[in-house]
Design a protein around this motif. Structure first.
Motif, PDB file in Angstrom:
ATOM      1  N   ARG A  56       0.826  -1.214   0.000  1.00 47.61           N
ATOM      2  CA  ARG A  56       0.000   0.000   0.000  1.00 47.61           C
ATOM      3  C   ARG A  56       0.861   1.267   0.000  1.00 47.61           C
ATOM      4  O   ARG A  56       0.530   2.240  -0.652  1.00 47.61           O
ATOM      5  CB  ARG A  56      -0.954   0.019   1.204  1.00 47.61           C
ATOM      6  CG  ARG A  56      -1.778  -1.266   1.392  1.00 47.61           C
ATOM      7  CD  ARG A  56      -2.508  -1.744   0.166  1.00 47.61           C
ATOM      8  NE  ARG A  56      -3.682  -0.938  -0.094  1.00 47.61           N
ATOM      9  CZ  ARG A  56      -4.310  -0.883  -1.256  1.00 47.61           C
ATOM     10  NH1 ARG A  56      -3.891  -1.594  -2.271  1.00 47.61           N
ATOM     11  NH2 ARG A  56      -5.358  -0.130  -1.420  1.00 47.61           N
ATOM     12  N   VAL A  57       1.961   1.257   0.726  1.00 52.29           N
ATOM     13  CA  VAL A  57       2.822   2.447   0.789  1.00 52.29           C
ATOM     14  C   VAL A  57       3.402   2.759  -0.588  1.00 52.29           C
ATOM     15  O   VAL A  57       3.415   3.905  -1.023  1.00 52.29           O
ATOM     16  CB  VAL A  57       3.936   2.266   1.839  1.00 52.29           C
ATOM     17  CG1 VAL A  57       4.935   3.414   1.790  1.00 52.29           C
ATOM     18  CG2 VAL A  57       3.322   2.145   3.235  1.00 52.29           C
ATOM     19  N   ARG A  58       3.833   1.734  -1.311  1.00 55.58           N
ATOM     20  CA  ARG A  58       4.380   1.949  -2.654  1.00 55.58           C
ATOM     21  C   ARG A  58       3.312   2.438  -3.626  1.00 55.58           C
ATOM     22  O   ARG A  58       3.622   3.018  -4.658  1.00 55.58           O
ATOM     23  CB  ARG A  58       5.021   0.678  -3.190  1.00 55.58           C
ATOM     24  CG  ARG A  58       6.310   0.358  -2.501  1.00 55.58           C
ATOM     25  CD  ARG A  58       6.919  -0.890  -3.057  1.00 55.58           C
ATOM     26  NE  ARG A  58       8.070  -1.258  -2.262  1.00 55.58           N
ATOM     27  CZ  ARG A  58       9.227  -1.590  -2.773  1.00 55.58           C
ATOM     28  NH1 ARG A  58       9.403  -1.618  -4.072  1.00 55.58           N
ATOM     29  NH2 ARG A  58      10.217  -1.918  -1.989  1.00 55.58           N
ATOM     30  N   LEU A  59       2.047   2.197  -3.284  1.00 60.54           N
ATOM     31  CA  LEU A  59       0.947   2.700  -4.109  1.00 60.54           C
ATOM     32  C   LEU A  59       0.503   4.093  -3.688  1.00 60.54           C
ATOM     33  O   LEU A  59      -0.447   4.635  -4.229  1.00 60.54           O
ATOM     34  CB  LEU A  59      -0.246   1.734  -4.033  1.00 60.54           C
ATOM     35  CG  LEU A  59      -0.038   0.380  -4.706  1.00 60.54           C
ATOM     36  CD1 LEU A  59      -1.217  -0.541  -4.430  1.00 60.54           C
ATOM     37  CD2 LEU A  59       0.148   0.563  -6.203  1.00 60.54           C
ATOM     38  N   GLY A  60       1.182   4.657  -2.699  1.00 58.44           N
ATOM     39  CA  GLY A  60       0.847   6.005  -2.253  1.00 58.44           C
ATOM     40  C   GLY A  60      -0.216   6.050  -1.175  1.00 58.44           C
ATOM     41  O   GLY A  60      -0.790   7.108  -0.919  1.00 58.44           O
ATOM     42  N   ILE A  61      -0.475   4.918  -0.544  1.00 59.41           N
ATOM     43  CA  ILE A  61      -1.478   4.881   0.527  1.00 59.41           C
ATOM     44  C   ILE A  61      -0.743   4.712   1.844  1.00 59.41           C
ATOM     45  O   ILE A  61      -0.259   3.631   2.171  1.00 59.41           O
ATOM     46  CB  ILE A  61      -2.484   3.736   0.293  1.00 59.41           C
ATOM     47  CG1 ILE A  61      -3.215   3.991  -1.016  1.00 59.41           C
ATOM     48  CG2 ILE A  61      -3.445   3.615   1.462  1.00 59.41           C
ATOM     49  CD1 ILE A  61      -4.036   2.855  -1.514  1.00 59.41           C
ATOM     50  N   GLY A  62      -0.667   5.802   2.590  1.00 60.77           N
ATOM     51  CA  GLY A  62       0.054   5.785   3.850  1.00 60.77           C
ATOM     52  C   GLY A  62      -0.844   5.904   5.064  1.00 60.77           C
ATOM     53  O   GLY A  62      -0.355   6.005   6.188  1.00 60.77           O
ATOM     54  N   PHE A  63      -2.154   5.904   4.848  1.00 62.88           N
ATOM     55  CA  PHE A  63      -3.090   6.132   5.947  1.00 62.88           C
ATOM     56  C   PHE A  63      -4.263   5.158   5.831  1.00 62.88           C
ATOM     57  O   PHE A  63      -4.886   5.054   4.772  1.00 62.88           O
ATOM     58  CB  PHE A  63      -3.618   7.574   5.895  1.00 62.88           C
ATOM     59  CG  PHE A  63      -4.533   7.926   7.018  1.00 62.88           C
ATOM     60  CD1 PHE A  63      -4.041   8.469   8.187  1.00 62.88           C
ATOM     61  CD2 PHE A  63      -5.895   7.697   6.918  1.00 62.88           C
ATOM     62  CE1 PHE A  63      -4.884   8.794   9.233  1.00 62.88           C
ATOM     63  CE2 PHE A  63      -6.750   8.018   7.961  1.00 62.88           C
ATOM     64  CZ  PHE A  63      -6.245   8.569   9.124  1.00 62.88           C
ATOM     65  N   THR A  64      -4.533   4.456   6.915  1.00 63.16           N
ATOM     66  CA  THR A  64      -5.688   3.562   6.976  1.00 63.16           C
ATOM     67  C   THR A  64      -6.441   3.832   8.265  1.00 63.16           C
ATOM     68  O   THR A  64      -5.821   4.015   9.329  1.00 63.16           O
ATOM     69  CB  THR A  64      -5.250   2.077   6.937  1.00 63.16           C
ATOM     70  OG1 THR A  64      -4.507   1.849   5.746  1.00 63.16           O
ATOM     71  CG2 THR A  64      -6.450   1.141   6.971  1.00 63.16           C
TER      72      THR A  64
END
Length: 147
Positions: A56-64
């Motif tokens: 997810r981080v490599r996809l630009g998602i740093g927040f859940t």
């Protein structure tokens, strides 16, 4: 559902890209018997699809965050309107209608806290059915078996 089918499902859940040969070896079947079982699990709808796991981080998602949502109106129309609105929100990865003091549990992913705030304000905050929102920010996931 016998023990061999459960083994097949467990192995595919760990690695859905296993070759039929490797899968059959791991579950103790001949390749042809294993393939027949997998095809039957697919045909009967036990296996509904295959997924890819992503970073997810490599996809630009740093927040859940997990969000509980309470509705102000408890009618079928209100629930359906909420569900339609949520289905259009790309940030919502999961939406579950639950029992208890709230009606819904959402899993939301965003680039960062600022992007989450935009979703919280401009999407959830504008839905007339919503009466309560509680956010639970994920700080880490020591176990996550979802694909």
């Amino acid at each position: 559902m016998d023990a061999i089918n459960k083994k097949i499902l467990r192995e595919l859940a760990l690695n859905a890209r296993l070759s039929n040969l490797d899968l059959s070896d791991r579950v103790g079947l001949s390749p042809s018997a294993c393939l027949r079982r997998v095809q039957e699990l697919e045909r009967t709808g036990v296996i509904t699809g295959y997924r890819v796991q992503t970073d997810r981080v490599r996809l630009g998602i740093g927040f859940t965050a997990y969000i509980t949502v309470g509705l102000s109106i408890h009618t079928k129309d209100s629930q359906e309107a909420f569900e339609r609105a949520i289905s259009r929100a790309p940030e919502v990865i999961e939406c579950h209608n639950v029992t208890g003091t709230v009606e819904y549990l959402l899993r939301v992913e965003a680039a960062d806290l600022a992007a989450y705030k935009v979703f919280h304000t401009n999407v959830l905050g504008t839905l007339p059915q919503v009466s309560a929102i509680t956010s639970y920010v994920v700080m880490g996931s020591p176990k996550d078996l979802r694909a």
